[in-house]
Design a protein around this motif. Structure first.
Motif, PDB file in Angstrom:
ATOM      1  N   GLN A  66     186.825  59.180  38.329  1.00 32.10           N
ATOM      2  CA  GLN A  66     188.337  59.643  38.455  1.00 32.10           C
ATOM      3  C   GLN A  66     189.069  59.382  37.196  1.00 32.10           C
ATOM      4  O   GLN A  66     190.149  60.101  37.035  1.00 32.10           O
ATOM      5  CB  GLN A  66     188.723  58.475  39.650  1.00 32.10           C
ATOM      6  N   MET A  67     188.935  58.525  36.483  1.00 30.75           N
ATOM      7  CA  MET A  67     189.180  58.507  35.192  1.00 30.75           C
ATOM      8  C   MET A  67     189.342  59.725  34.509  1.00 30.75           C
ATOM      9  O   MET A  67     190.211  60.040  33.820  1.00 30.75           O
ATOM     10  CB  MET A  67     188.847  57.083  34.317  1.00 30.75           C
ATOM     11  N   VAL A  68     188.057  60.113  34.503  1.00 29.80           N
ATOM     12  CA  VAL A  68     187.678  61.378  33.574  1.00 29.80           C
ATOM     13  C   VAL A  68     188.589  62.457  34.091  1.00 29.80           C
ATOM     14  O   VAL A  68     189.178  63.407  33.429  1.00 29.80           O
ATOM     15  CB  VAL A  68     186.367  61.863  33.694  1.00 29.80           C
ATOM     16  N   ARG A  69     188.698  62.663  35.620  1.00 30.54           N
ATOM     17  CA  ARG A  69     189.554  63.590  36.006  1.00 30.54           C
ATOM     18  C   ARG A  69     191.063  63.508  35.890  1.00 30.54           C
ATOM     19  O   ARG A  69     191.819  64.657  35.653  1.00 30.54           O
ATOM     20  CB  ARG A  69     189.164  63.570  37.808  1.00 30.54           C
ATOM     21  N   ASP A  70     191.488  62.366  35.874  1.00 28.13           N
ATOM     22  CA  ASP A  70     192.780  61.868  35.510  1.00 28.13           C
ATOM     23  C   ASP A  70     192.982  62.584  34.130  1.00 28.13           C
ATOM     24  O   ASP A  70     194.314  62.885  33.681  1.00 28.13           O
ATOM     25  CB  ASP A  70     193.134  60.484  35.458  1.00 28.13           C
ATOM     26  N   TYR A  71     192.350  62.909  33.122  1.00 29.31           N
ATOM     27  CA  TYR A  71     192.446  63.399  31.894  1.00 29.31           C
ATOM     28  C   TYR A  71     192.275  65.059  32.184  1.00 29.31           C
ATOM     29  O   TYR A  71     192.412  65.377  30.814  1.00 29.31           O
ATOM     30  CB  TYR A  71     191.272  63.004  30.744  1.00 29.31           C
ATOM     31  N   GLY A  72     192.188  65.652  33.155  1.00 36.75           N
ATOM     32  CA  GLY A  72     192.171  66.812  33.288  1.00 36.75           C
ATOM     33  C   GLY A  72     190.485  67.608  33.308  1.00 36.75           C
ATOM     34  O   GLY A  72     190.659  68.797  33.320  1.00 36.75           O
ATOM     35  N   TRP A  73     189.756  66.886  33.402  1.00 36.45           N
ATOM     36  CA  TRP A  73     188.290  67.018  33.425  1.00 36.45           C
ATOM     37  C   TRP A  73     187.787  67.888  34.928  1.00 36.45           C
ATOM     38  O   TRP A  73     188.174  67.011  35.907  1.00 36.45           O
ATOM     39  CB  TRP A  73     187.433  66.249  32.775  1.00 36.45           C
ATOM     40  N   LYS A  74     187.370  68.533  34.758  1.00 32.62           N
ATOM     41  CA  LYS A  74     186.267  69.020  35.997  1.00 32.62           C
ATOM     42  C   LYS A  74     184.882  68.149  36.067  1.00 32.62           C
ATOM     43  O   LYS A  74     184.169  68.493  34.880  1.00 32.62           O
ATOM     44  CB  LYS A  74     186.149  70.385  36.130  1.00 32.62           C
ATOM     45  N   VAL A  75     184.697  67.305  36.866  1.00 30.19           N
ATOM     46  CA  VAL A  75     183.237  66.613  36.760  1.00 30.19           C
ATOM     47  C   VAL A  75     182.483  67.197  37.891  1.00 30.19           C
ATOM     48  O   VAL A  75     182.772  67.479  38.933  1.00 30.19           O
ATOM     49  CB  VAL A  75     183.723  65.192  37.399  1.00 30.19           C
ATOM     50  N   ILE A  76     181.263  67.672  37.247  1.00 31.77           N
ATOM     51  CA  ILE A  76     180.168  68.128  37.874  1.00 31.77           C
ATOM     52  C   ILE A  76     179.107  67.031  38.018  1.00 31.77           C
ATOM     53  O   ILE A  76     178.539  66.716  37.091  1.00 31.77           O
ATOM     54  CB  ILE A  76     179.556  69.585  37.187  1.00 31.77           C
ATOM     55  N   GLU A  77     178.868  66.699  39.149  1.00 35.23           N
ATOM     56  CA  GLU A  77     178.159  65.759  39.652  1.00 35.23           C
ATOM     57  C   GLU A  77     176.634  65.959  39.530  1.00 35.23           C
ATOM     58  O   GLU A  77     176.157  66.839  40.416  1.00 35.23           O
ATOM     59  CB  GLU A  77     178.497  64.890  40.986  1.00 35.23           C
ATOM     60  N   LYS A  78     175.677  65.379  38.684  1.00 36.53           N
ATOM     61  CA  LYS A  78     174.172  65.816  38.617  1.00 36.53           C
ATOM     62  C   LYS A  78     173.514  64.430  39.342  1.00 36.53           C
ATOM     63  O   LYS A  78     173.468  63.405  38.746  1.00 36.53           O
ATOM     64  CB  LYS A  78     173.786  65.999  37.527  1.00 36.53           C
ATOM     65  N   GLN A  79     173.077  64.614  40.635  1.00 33.60           N
ATOM     66  CA  GLN A  79     172.320  63.624  41.097  1.00 33.60           C
ATOM     67  C   GLN A  79     171.017  63.274  40.441  1.00 33.60           C
ATOM     68  O   GLN A  79     170.206  64.136  40.081  1.00 33.60           O
ATOM     69  CB  GLN A  79     172.168  63.899  42.734  1.00 33.60           C
TER      70      GLN A  79
END
Length: 281
Positions: A69-82
């Motif tokens: 969420q912190m990374v998203r708050d900086y405007g980044w799209k998070v692609i989660e790799k399981q």
């Protein structure tokens, strides 16, 4: 450059994390990518997440989600790799969360609308991706820390060592570090050393700036600053061979110079990165 210069950033987060970039600051990375005034169209980071561990470790799950969420708050799209687990014939279990393919495909597809692509990885598997992006007319830059493919460095249009970017990595023992000011810790390279005299000069990037290509500190507009360094301030094991290799990186405190009014001198100089850890593939 104007805002019509379109930039995309693609971060191989796990590769960076295990190769010197732990605690990478995404806000600073964003600022660095936009230093020429470009418009940031894509900000993608590929983060590992272990759902199996999360089931049994609530604290891990909480921290992982909070970090995303912190990374998203900086405007980044998070692609989660399981994270996936593999068991070999001897019963040994290894885990892996490889983002190479997803990141390569995304960079290729999204580059159609980009002028510059910044890849944040040291993985030589991206060699063909770099060539393909360049053939499509994109300028491709690379930012990494340790264990960086030599061939990848040669193939891109510009390589940036992440250790040298102001505030991109925190200084763990100086949590309130004010980069570039007297009393602060910075990272830089040695630009001159006189073994017979026992002193020389280090150089560090004082600020993130469009003119990072102006490395001569005497030139107007250069964002770099030179720092006097006496041999007495060097940690044990640092000698002329290490100092005269421009790829070696040093971390040091800045103090006001006794010789040059308004200038800096280095103290407590230690080596944090050597060429010996850099791969050739």
């Amino acid at each position: 450059m104007s805002g019509f210069h379109k930039v995309g950033v693609f971060v191989d987060a796990e590769n960076i994390k295990i190769n010197g970039g732990y605690q990478l600051r995404y806000d600073v990375l964003r600022r660095f990518a936009a230093r020429d005034g470009g418009a940031l169209l894509r900000l993608n980071t590929y983060l590992a997440y272990d759902p199996e561990r999360a089931e049994h470790d609530p604290e891990y799950a909480r921290k992982a989600r909070s970090y995303q969420q912190m990374v998203r708050d900086y405007g980044w799209k998070v692609i989660e790799k399981q994270v996936r687990r593999y068991t070999d014939e001897d019963g040994n279990v290894t885990t892996k969360a490889n983002a190479d393919l997803d990141m390569a495909v995304d960079a290729m597809l999204q580059a159609e609308n980009l002028d510059t692509v910044l890849l944040v990885t040291g993985d030589g598997d991206f060699l063909q991706v770099v060539s393909a992006l360049q053939n499509r007319g994109c300028r491709v830059e690379l930012l990494a820390f340790r264990n960086v493919s030599r061939e990848l460095q040669r193939r891109v249009d510009a390589y940036h060592n992440g250790f040298l970017v102001p505030d991109l990595l925190p200084v763990s023992y100086e949590p309130r570090n004010d980069w570039g000011q007297a009393g602060a810790v910075v990272r830089g390279v040695c630009i001159k050393w006189f073994p017979d005299k026992g002193y020389g000069f280090l150089r560090f990037m004082k600020r993130i700036d469009p003119n990072i290509w102006i490395t001569d500190t005497r030139e107007p507009g250069s964002p770099y600053e030179s720092v006097f360094c006496h041999a007495n301030e060097l940690a044990e094991g640092i000698g002329p061979d290490q100092l005269l290799n421009r790829e070696n990186i040093f971390e040091f405190y800045l103090r006001e110079s006794d010789r040059d009014e308004g200038g800096f001198a280095a103290s407590n100089v230690r080596q944090i990165h050597t060429t010996g850890r850099t791969s050739w593939t």
